[in-house]
Scaffold this active site. Sequence first.
Site, PDB file in Angstrom:
ATOM      1  CG  HIS A 278      17.152   8.712 142.404  1.00  0.00           C
ATOM      2  ND1 HIS A 278      16.215   9.664 143.109  1.00  0.00           N
ATOM      3  CD2 HIS A 278      17.476   9.352 141.394  1.00  0.00           C
ATOM      4  CE1 HIS A 278      16.063  10.629 142.199  1.00  0.00           C
ATOM      5  NE2 HIS A 278      16.876  10.656 141.403  1.00  0.00           N
TER       6      HIS A 278
ATOM      7  CG  HIS B 244      10.328   3.986 150.327  1.00  0.00           C
ATOM      8  ND1 HIS B 244       9.198   4.814 149.810  1.00  0.00           N
ATOM      9  CD2 HIS B 244      11.275   4.680 150.695  1.00  0.00           C
ATOM     10  CE1 HIS B 244       9.830   6.086 150.147  1.00  0.00           C
ATOM     11  NE2 HIS B 244      10.746   6.045 150.778  1.00  0.00           N
ATOM     12  CD  GLU B 245      14.403   4.119 152.659  1.00  0.00           C
ATOM     13  OE1 GLU B 245      15.197   4.540 152.117  1.00  0.00           O
ATOM     14  OE2 GLU B 245      13.703   4.462 153.378  1.00  0.00           O
TER      15      GLU B 245
ATOM     16  CG  HIS C 157      15.265   6.709 148.260  1.00  0.00           C
ATOM     17  ND1 HIS C 157      14.938   7.696 147.815  1.00  0.00           N
ATOM     18  CD2 HIS C 157      14.499   6.450 149.637  1.00  0.00           C
ATOM     19  CE1 HIS C 157      14.130   8.357 148.571  1.00  0.00           C
ATOM     20  NE2 HIS C 157      13.774   7.590 149.616  1.00  0.00           N
TER      21      HIS C 157
END
Length: 683
Positions: free
Chosen positions: A479, A472-473, A476
Amino acid sequence: MTVETNPLLLPSALPYHLPDYAAIRPEHYLPAFRLGFEEQLAEIRRITMVRSMPTFENTMEALEQSGALLDRVSHAFYTVSSADATSEIQEIDEELAPLMAAHQDAILLDSTLYWRIGRLFEQLKDLPLTAEQRRLVQRWHREMTLAGAALDDAAKAGLTDLNRRLSTLSTTFEKNLLADTNDLAVVFDDPAELDGLSTGELSAAARTAAERGREARHVLTLPLFTGHPALASLTDRESRRRVMAASRSRGSRGNDHDNRAILAEIAALRAERAALLGYPTHAAAVTADETAGTPEAVERMLRDLAVSAARNVAAERAARQELIDTTEAAPFPLEAHDWAFATERLRTAQYDIDTAALRGWFEAERVLHDGVFAAAGRLYGLTFAERSDLVAYHPDARVFEVFEEDGSALGLYVLDLYTRDSKRGGAWMNPIVSQSALRGTRPVVANNLNVPKPGPGEPTLLTLDEVTTLFHEFGHALHGLFSDVTYPHFSGTNVFRDFVEFPSQVNEMWILWPEILGSYARHHETGEPLPADLVERLRATEAFDQGHATAEYLAAAWLDQALHALHAGDTIDDVAAFEAAALADIGLDDPAVPTRYSSAYFAHVFSGGYSAGYYSYIWSEVLDADTVEWFRENGGLTRANGERFRRRLLGVGGSKDPLEAYRDFRGRAAEIAPLLKRRGLDT
């Protein structure tokens, strides 16, 4: 301090302008911040003193060029203040908070700057600008309007006072939470009290105890959320009760770290500020500039989902109580501290899966290289090389250089995996250097987790939840790494709060993707892959316990909305009573399923950026679940699919309306059906 004595005052000479943390000392930060404030305000004055009419170049581009020193110092400092908040760093943070708030107001409330941007905004349709330039004018005008730039001088003065006070309170909230979380770490004198934990977990607990001067004992530190991963394994019911009680009492014990009066004041002051800005509530002010648009839209979604979640919780509770009644020698009524333990026993009975035993297949180094990095390689052509010659802000933080498929350099990725007393709870990504073509900067991003560190020489074995958090991280991080914008205002994760979780949630899909799982899920001792039949059973449990997971999340999201539905003059006199009333209102007041975050330790909304925005996880998950369907329909883990997702969504940052970018990627607006199916809410 001079340039010669303060390494923050000039751009770093290290690759990608990574801050020279080996040379930076705590005493360097405040002088550099003060100079950064002065320098940017001088740059703003040069913009507002221009006699000629505003142009994009003399106003917007000059504004985006301003504050380079302050941005550099801020990124360097706030990376440290969240991940290694020593007492010196905390003192700097407390002194800095009102100064930073005042500086931001000095820019956002500048009447002349607002007038110049307003002129450009009025003429926008006639100006020969690119799409990104047009959006930059629109966003600055919108953000300054929402910040109060159109208010009169008296109102602005009041607003500035409110913002200063709020910044100080938020910093105090976080400091209190860190201290109380450390104080409440649960000490066990007898290893038998920790029966059920793995050898690695016991080793980590012993290591933590030794670091705290508690030799021959074991210590479980607390995660940010309610409860603890160990509750799924601990066979001793009293041990489970102690851990849950410690977790839920943070910030509300009547000691020096009590956060209740602080959060009540924050909520009241936010309501007062919203009224000053022309909004009925803080939630209305926040959602006005999010994809949701209004708190009513958020409420409709949360209420609709809560009905199904509560129904599923009732069925799940009955199943777990039946298990307890039929298998325990002395049956007991299911309580919050029993839920995870009963859930794992039920999972084992129904699916023959022991999630604690899965740790053996999730060795951290292999998960990182053969899982997280491998998925990024297959999708985007990325490769990663560890740079042991580059020093990060803490010895546990590792630096990796990231390369494109053609071998060209992209940026740096920093991973800080382990928990420590100076690190705030939870997991997060933050930029250390933001990408911008205008400034000529390339991305440096950091991921922080809070995995217990095992003893020397022992492998770090992750839970499935920790594997999910790492993927999940890293979503980011992608991104931020893929940011391909001109203006720093739009870089990386500078998007609407209720959109920012979307890319990270999408990246979770590769955890159980066959090619990726088969690569990283190999036993750390034998090298054997996770058995195929176990993988199938694992996939079959994806909707297992989703009533509980959805309900505890929705309860927190609803509590956040309730806390920020106050009107000016409203107060919270009893935090516990306020919470109870709010949860009863939405039908999620089940004692066995406490809210994922209670107010006194709800860092997301009182010391983070999610106030009135915690709903964004489920809001973004609509896009996420719909995107997972797209990948499945289009061949899954391919370079073509990765390139489309990168170019049309990840790379544009905030330079494009997020829902427009989503439609460009998907070919239509998102549909909610995949989310309902994923969470078992579709019946």
